[in-house]
Design a protein around this motif. Structure first.
Motif, PDB file in Angstrom:
ATOM      1  N   PHE A 116       0.794  -1.232   0.000  1.00  0.00           N
ATOM      2  CA  PHE A 116       0.000   0.000   0.000  1.00  0.00           C
ATOM      3  C   PHE A 116       0.827   1.284   0.000  1.00  0.00           C
ATOM      4  O   PHE A 116       0.259   2.370  -0.089  1.00  0.00           O
ATOM      5  CB  PHE A 116      -0.973  -0.004   1.181  1.00  0.00           C
ATOM      6  N   ASP A 117       2.132   1.190   0.079  1.00  0.00           N
ATOM      7  CA  ASP A 117       2.985   2.382   0.111  1.00  0.00           C
ATOM      8  C   ASP A 117       3.267   2.844  -1.318  1.00  0.00           C
ATOM      9  O   ASP A 117       3.941   2.160  -2.087  1.00  0.00           O
ATOM     10  CB  ASP A 117       4.285   2.072   0.842  1.00  0.00           C
ATOM     11  N   GLU A 118       2.768   4.013  -1.676  1.00  0.00           N
ATOM     12  CA  GLU A 118       2.900   4.532  -3.036  1.00  0.00           C
ATOM     13  C   GLU A 118       4.343   4.853  -3.410  1.00  0.00           C
ATOM     14  O   GLU A 118       4.638   5.088  -4.583  1.00  0.00           O
ATOM     15  CB  GLU A 118       2.037   5.784  -3.212  1.00  0.00           C
ATOM     16  N   ARG A 119       5.246   4.848  -2.455  1.00  0.00           N
ATOM     17  CA  ARG A 119       6.658   5.109  -2.760  1.00  0.00           C
ATOM     18  C   ARG A 119       7.342   3.888  -3.377  1.00  0.00           C
ATOM     19  O   ARG A 119       8.459   3.984  -3.859  1.00  0.00           O
ATOM     20  CB  ARG A 119       7.402   5.552  -1.506  1.00  0.00           C
ATOM     21  N   ASN A 120       6.670   2.750  -3.351  1.00  0.00           N
ATOM     22  CA  ASN A 120       7.223   1.531  -3.944  1.00  0.00           C
ATOM     23  C   ASN A 120       6.790   1.424  -5.400  1.00  0.00           C
ATOM     24  O   ASN A 120       5.669   1.782  -5.753  1.00  0.00           O
ATOM     25  CB  ASN A 120       6.740   0.293  -3.177  1.00  0.00           C
ATOM     26  N   ALA A 121       7.672   0.912  -6.239  1.00  0.00           N
ATOM     27  CA  ALA A 121       7.373   0.744  -7.659  1.00  0.00           C
ATOM     28  C   ALA A 121       6.275  -0.302  -7.844  1.00  0.00           C
ATOM     29  O   ALA A 121       6.074  -1.175  -6.997  1.00  0.00           O
ATOM     30  CB  ALA A 121       8.630   0.317  -8.416  1.00  0.00           C
TER      31      ALA A 121
END
Length: 195
Positions: A116-121
């Motif tokens: 759920f972390d948008e910083r991950n590709a």
């Protein structure tokens, strides 16, 4: 250790005595070697590698922490661009898949965070959904239910939906049947007098 030799790790490393060598290769400067060492650990079902793999994943920053990539991958405009400026190839994806394949249920919270972390590709978030599907714990299934409803990537929603379907869980999202009514037919524009 020459990087091209990493391609043979899964074929050559078969004994439990090879696990420490493969764990050392997770620190190799060439990321392809790291990925191939991780694959070999998966093929060997090396459960003792779960801790070191989870540590590598936890210590690695999300791809967005490297900034966004604003240039072209190559000199031609047809090739396009990448979303983040992180080092390639992305070895984090291999660590994520390894946690699923090696049944590392104790690391479900970290995989849910990545999902759920948008910083991950996208690739890492997709791999997290697949790993959670493999693990299938109640917390993993709850995360897949949430992803099926509102994840920002369609491919991740599809993985979650399939994982729930395999478990006999009805989709939360109302999947409407395709319409049997044909779309309206619009008249063709009049022919140009210049034709």
């Amino acid at each position: 250790f020459p990087p091209y030799a990493g391609n043979f790790l899964a074929a050559l490393c078969r004994e439990k005595s090879d696990v420490p060598l493969l764990l050392n290769l997770l620190e190799h400067p060439n990321r392809w070697v790291r990925i191939n060492a991780t694959k070999a650990l998966i093929f060997m079902d090396a459960k003792e590698a779960i801790g070191p793999l989870a540590r590598k994943l936890a210590e690695s920053p999300p791809e967005a922490d490297y900034g966004f990539f604003a240039g072209r991958l190559h000199d031609t405009p047809q090739v396009g661009q990448d979303e983040f400026n992180d080092p390639t190839p992305r070895d984090r994806e291999a660590y994520i898949m390894a946690l699923g394949k090696l049944e590392a249920a104790e690391h479900v919270p970290m995989l849910v965070e990545i999902l759920f972390d948008e910083r991950n590709a996208l690739e890492c978030r997709y791999a997290a959904a697949r790993a959670l599907d493999m693990l299938g714990t109640p917390a993993a299934v709850d995360a897949l239910r949430q992803a099926e409803c509102n994840h920002d990537f369609h491919t991740v929603r599809a993985v979650a939906r399939e994982a729930l379907w395999r478990r006999g869980i009805a989709p939360t999202v109302d999947l409407k049947e395709p319409s049997t009514t044909p779309p309206p037919v619009f008249p063709s524009p009049p022919a140009s007098p210049l034709a």
